[in-house]
Design a protein around this motif. Structure first.
Motif, short mmCIF file in Angstrom:
data_model
loop_
_atom_site.label_atom_id
_atom_site.label_comp_id
_atom_site.label_asym_id
_atom_site.label_seq_id
_atom_site.Cartn_x
_atom_site.Cartn_y
_atom_site.Cartn_z
N TYR A 98 0.83 -1.22 0.00
CA TYR A 98 0.00 0.00 0.00
C TYR A 98 0.86 1.26 0.00
N VAL A 99 1.85 1.34 0.87
CA VAL A 99 2.63 2.58 0.97
C VAL A 99 3.50 2.79 -0.27
N THR A 100 3.80 1.72 -1.02
CA THR A 100 4.58 1.87 -2.25
C THR A 100 3.69 2.01 -3.49
N GLY A 101 2.37 1.99 -3.29
CA GLY A 101 1.47 2.24 -4.40
C GLY A 101 1.10 1.02 -5.22
N ARG A 102 1.50 -0.17 -4.80
CA ARG A 102 1.15 -1.37 -5.58
C ARG A 102 -0.29 -1.80 -5.38
#
Length: 276
Positions: A270-274
């Protein structure tokens, strides 16, 4: 189903329940579950909030972040179909006890919403509203000025206090709403995406204000902006919902740990946008 779509367990692992050794939390949320009619929105959320810090609530849309913060000052009481189970301990008392006054709780635990919502009154009367309702008999002029100064708005509006609160810009309106909350001396302020409707310059003003206010006030903020959460939070709480769409806490930790070294693969995704 990908590895990132792992069904979220109804129980949070012990390593994800952050404790603050030697620090008395200002809030202790225990096993909070929320349903709307027959639909469960949130299940078994447990965490503590240390005083005078910024806690960011992050996670995909629909995972219960707004529902959760509305539990912390009993705003869900205003929704007829809402049913809240569990406890929110504030200064040693469960705010859901029958003898607790929800209105008093909402003064001590204030809230700022996604869209600015000034009252259709003057700037002055927006700030003075809470103290007046509370029966304040002191110097209202002083309260108004102090609150506007704390919200970094005084210099911009001091010569037009009699103008409508709706006549100023969106960013100024949001700071006016923060000043209105500050006027009754809250110990906690809940913010539900307070900058999502604002331009970048106004957003920066709100972020700077949050960091400044956190020296004296505990702030819990819902945000979908990962960069914003990383910039302003001291701690981050990650929520997600599985296929059954029930929101649960999956990770809670210090800012650097959650964003740089998450324990849960779903947090990293989530925090890396995946995912999001």
């Amino acid at each position: 189903m990908s590895n990132l779509d792992i069904e979220i367990s109804s129980q949070v692992s012990k390593e994800n329940i952050l404790k603050f050794d030697g620090i008395s939390p200002i809030l202790d949320i225990k096993n909070i579950s929320v349903s709307y009619g027959n639909i469960t929105a949130l299940e078994n959320v447990t965490f503590q909030v240390p005083e005078k810090n910024v806690i960011a609530l992050i996670g995909p849309s629909g995972c219960g972040k707004s529902t959760l913060i509305r539990c912390i000052n009993r705003m869900n009481d205003l929704i007829p179909s809402a049913n809240v189970k569990g406890s929110v301990i504030f200064h040693g008392q469960n705010i859901y006890q029958e003898n607790m006054d929800p209105t008093e709780i909402r003064y001590r635990i204030g809230m700022v919403f996604q869209k600015p919502n000034p009252f259709p009154k003057s700037i002055y009367d927006n700030i003075a509203f809470g103290p007046r309702v509370n029966g304040f008999n002191g110097d209202l002029d002083e309260i108004v000025e102090i609150s506007l100064r704390r919200a970094a708005l005084w210099e911009e509006v001091k010569d037009r206090l009699n103008n409508s609160g709706l006549s100023i810009s969106g960013g100024q309106q949001q700071r006016l709403c923060i000043a209105r909350a500050l006027a009754v001396n809250p110990e906690v302020i809940l913010m539900d995406e307070p900058a999502s409707a604002l331009d970048p310059i106004s957003t920066q003003s709100i972020e700077n204000l949050i960091k400044e206010l956190s020296k004296d006030i505990t702030i819990i903020i819902v945000t979908h902006n990962m960069q914003q959460a990383a910039r302003i939070s001291d701690y981050a709480l990650v929520m997600m919902a599985g296929e059954e769409r029930i929101g649960r806490l999956i990770e809670y930790g210090e800012n650097k740990q959650v964003f740089d070294n998450p324990k849960d693969p779903r947090t990293e995704a989530y925090v890396t946008g995946r995912i999001g």
